[in-house]
Scaffold this motif. Sequence first.
Motif, PDB file in Angstrom:
ATOM      1  N   GLY A  41       0.769  -1.232   0.000  1.00  0.00           N
ATOM      2  CA  GLY A  41       0.000   0.000   0.000  1.00  0.00           C
ATOM      3  C   GLY A  41       0.797   1.277   0.000  1.00  0.00           C
ATOM      4  N   ALA A  42       2.093   1.229   0.339  1.00  0.00           N
ATOM      5  CA  ALA A  42       2.944   2.421   0.345  1.00  0.00           C
ATOM      6  C   ALA A  42       4.385   2.001   0.158  1.00  0.00           C
ATOM      7  N   GLU A  43       5.182   2.907  -0.418  1.00  0.00           N
ATOM      8  CA  GLU A  43       6.579   2.591  -0.730  1.00  0.00           C
ATOM      9  C   GLU A  43       7.500   2.995   0.410  1.00  0.00           C
ATOM     10  N   VAL A  44       7.103   2.701   1.644  1.00  0.00           N
ATOM     11  CA  VAL A  44       7.916   3.005   2.814  1.00  0.00           C
ATOM     12  C   VAL A  44       8.068   1.734   3.643  1.00  0.00           C
ATOM     13  N   GLY A  45       9.050   1.731   4.538  1.00  0.00           N
ATOM     14  CA  GLY A  45       9.271   0.554   5.356  1.00  0.00           C
ATOM     15  C   GLY A  45       8.362   0.494   6.570  1.00  0.00           C
ATOM     16  N   HIS A  46       8.219   1.617   7.275  1.00  0.00           N
ATOM     17  CA  HIS A  46       7.409   1.686   8.489  1.00  0.00           C
ATOM     18  C   HIS A  46       6.613   2.985   8.502  1.00  0.00           C
ATOM     19  N   VAL A  47       5.475   2.955   9.174  1.00  0.00           N
ATOM     20  CA  VAL A  47       4.688   4.169   9.399  1.00  0.00           C
ATOM     21  C   VAL A  47       4.194   4.167  10.835  1.00  0.00           C
ATOM     22  N   ARG A  48       3.917   5.366  11.340  1.00  0.00           N
ATOM     23  CA  ARG A  48       3.280   5.519  12.636  1.00  0.00           C
ATOM     24  C   ARG A  48       1.887   6.069  12.415  1.00  0.00           C
ATOM     25  N   VAL A  49       0.930   5.561  13.166  1.00  0.00           N
ATOM     26  CA  VAL A  49      -0.456   5.970  12.989  1.00  0.00           C
ATOM     27  C   VAL A  49      -1.127   6.074  14.357  1.00  0.00           C
ATOM     28  N   THR A  50      -1.888   7.146  14.542  1.00  0.00           N
ATOM     29  CA  THR A  50      -2.660   7.321  15.765  1.00  0.00           C
ATOM     30  C   THR A  50      -4.063   6.780  15.545  1.00  0.00           C
ATOM     31  N   LEU A  51      -4.497   5.837  16.402  1.00  0.00           N
ATOM     32  CA  LEU A  51      -5.797   5.179  16.269  1.00  0.00           C
ATOM     33  C   LEU A  51      -6.685   5.523  17.458  1.00  0.00           C
ATOM     34  N   VAL A  87      -5.447  -0.383   7.170  1.00  0.00           N
ATOM     35  CA  VAL A  87      -5.920   0.908   7.650  1.00  0.00           C
ATOM     36  C   VAL A  87      -5.868   1.914   6.511  1.00  0.00           C
ATOM     37  N   VAL A  88      -6.856   2.795   6.455  1.00  0.00           N
ATOM     38  CA  VAL A  88      -6.947   3.834   5.433  1.00  0.00           C
ATOM     39  C   VAL A  88      -6.568   5.168   6.059  1.00  0.00           C
ATOM     40  N   GLY A  89      -5.838   6.010   5.321  1.00  0.00           N
ATOM     41  CA  GLY A  89      -5.460   7.325   5.832  1.00  0.00           C
ATOM     42  C   GLY A  89      -4.679   8.108   4.804  1.00  0.00           C
ATOM     43  N   ARG A  90      -3.986   9.121   5.292  1.00  0.00           N
ATOM     44  CA  ARG A  90      -3.169   9.973   4.418  1.00  0.00           C
ATOM     45  C   ARG A  90      -1.726   9.930   4.899  1.00  0.00           C
ATOM     46  N   LEU A  91      -0.829   9.612   3.984  1.00  0.00           N
ATOM     47  CA  LEU A  91       0.600   9.566   4.285  1.00  0.00           C
ATOM     48  C   LEU A  91       1.152  10.991   4.215  1.00  0.00           C
ATOM     49  N   GLU A  92       1.560  11.527   5.353  1.00  0.00           N
ATOM     50  CA  GLU A  92       1.966  12.924   5.450  1.00  0.00           C
ATOM     51  C   GLU A  92       3.417  13.123   5.023  1.00  0.00           C
ATOM     52  N   SER A  93       3.652  14.206   4.274  1.00  0.00           N
ATOM     53  CA  SER A  93       5.018  14.520   3.852  1.00  0.00           C
ATOM     54  C   SER A  93       5.865  14.980   5.027  1.00  0.00           C
ATOM     55  N   ARG A  94       5.243  15.617   6.008  1.00  0.00           N
ATOM     56  CA  ARG A  94       6.002  16.040   7.188  1.00  0.00           C
ATOM     57  C   ARG A  94       6.578  14.810   7.893  1.00  0.00           C
ATOM     58  N   GLY A  95       7.849  14.864   8.156  1.00  0.00           N
ATOM     59  CA  GLY A  95       8.503  13.704   8.753  1.00  0.00           C
ATOM     60  C   GLY A  95       8.978  12.685   7.741  1.00  0.00           C
ATOM     61  N   ARG A 119       4.346   9.020   8.595  1.00  0.00           N
ATOM     62  CA  ARG A 119       3.209   9.103   9.514  1.00  0.00           C
ATOM     63  C   ARG A 119       1.906   9.073   8.731  1.00  0.00           C
ATOM     64  N   LEU A 120       0.958   8.299   9.225  1.00  0.00           N
ATOM     65  CA  LEU A 120      -0.365   8.195   8.626  1.00  0.00           C
ATOM     66  C   LEU A 120      -1.344   8.992   9.483  1.00  0.00           C
ATOM     67  N   THR A 121      -2.102   9.898   8.850  1.00  0.00           N
ATOM     68  CA  THR A 121      -3.080  10.712   9.565  1.00  0.00           C
ATOM     69  C   THR A 121      -4.485  10.392   9.065  1.00  0.00           C
ATOM     70  N   ASP A 122      -5.496  10.877   9.797  1.00  0.00           N
ATOM     71  CA  ASP A 122      -6.900  10.641   9.457  1.00  0.00           C
ATOM     72  C   ASP A 122      -7.174   9.145   9.278  1.00  0.00           C
ATOM     73  N   ALA A 123      -6.623   8.340  10.158  1.00  0.00           N
ATOM     74  CA  ALA A 123      -6.746   6.888  10.020  1.00  0.00           C
ATOM     75  C   ALA A 123      -8.163   6.426  10.332  1.00  0.00           C
ATOM     76  N   SER A 124      -8.605   5.431   9.582  1.00  0.00           N
ATOM     77  CA  SER A 124      -9.938   4.860   9.808  1.00  0.00           C
ATOM     78  C   SER A 124      -9.973   3.460   9.213  1.00  0.00           C
TER      79      SER A 124
END
Length: 450
Positions: free
Chosen positions: A365-375, A395-403, A407-412
Amino acid sequence: MHRPIDEPENGAGHGPGPLLPPTHPVPPVSPPFRPHPAPGELPGHWTGVPAAPLGPWADAGDTPDPGRVDPRVLGALLARHGWRRRGGAAGRYSRWSPPGPEAGSRGTSLLVPDSRAFPDCEDLIGEALTALARSAAPSAREVLTGLTVPSDEIRWWRDVPPGPAGPVPWPVQEQLRSAARGVLLAGALAVRGRAGYHGARHRRQAQASLESVVVGAAPGGRGLTAFLPVDPGRAVTVRLYHALYAAREAVDYRRATGGMEAFDTAVEAGVSRELTDALVALVRGTEGASITLEWSPAAGTPEGCAARPEPVEFSPGDLPALREAGTRYRAGEPSVPVRITGTVVRMRRSGPRGEGTVRLRVLAGAEVGHVRVTLDEEGYRTAGHAHLVGLPIRVVGRLESRGGFRRLTDASGVVPVQVDEAERDRLMKSIHGTAGDGDFFEEACGPGEE
């Protein structure tokens, strides 16, 4: 072409470690700086970085197979590295002597046939290769390297003062290596997608594509040469060809007009925050720096590229534009909507209830190794249960450029994902292997709670 020179510039994590193992036209203001060195001055002493070459280099012997060497390619490489052609029998063979002080010494000339049409061609090539292997000429090893695996060459050169003993100090040489590594990585990232700021995206794949690169250093520590095998490195070299010229033109436009528009259009050519940062590191603390690309004689010139590209040169006066561009790229890159599947490797929240933060090792789902997400509390509970039974979550969300897109935001929509038994067993073994890790669930205990 030479760029104007300006005054040199002075001055020259996410919490605890993971539970699972990580996957592997400006008017001149002063005379131009010293130009790109003449053939023979670059490159020099062989350093073998990496020490144990990977990929196609691993099977290379001390010298190439004479039966597979094209004498025209050998001649082209000798000329590129400063060897001098001194007569020979016209139409049959040529005689070459090494560059520098050794040119006039005895026993160092090579006889190279003009083609393979003569019966003794292979013998002559074999003798030439043996002589190169035994030669003390600094460029001899690089000629052999270019013959072993068809490779494009990228050369970096920095105009820096020598150290007390002659060569530039070791920290300055390390700055060159770090900057060169950044340029190569920026090119490899641009091959996988055009973006003003890549962050962590595609980084593992880009780094893996550079494993077959071999590097040699010039005498004195001012220069470095990287050999990129045509297969698979040609795409990186071609992308860097376009990106470096686009960056040079964008800097010229910024210095001439004050506008940054050229940097916006340069993204399509491969310019990015990663490339501007690498160029800043290359130029900082110098009176000027240059990058030259040379195509493999065996593979020929790629379509849309000059046969003999001019060095792309940068000066300290270019640094403000490059830094401004890097800031612009990072601020302007939008977040990306994604649906990520990953395994839980860390969980943390401030109390026994409520929302919490989860770290995922990304499987898809994304070209990164790890993400952090607040649930939220329910999503956090679902993630914990999935981890305990050895299942990944989606999990669905937005991969933020900051950081850096970590980091995944708006997770649902947190749900466990069913996997086959073999994969589930593997995940469970990973969990059991870290059962004693008290840092996995990082929840604060309230009064009276243990």
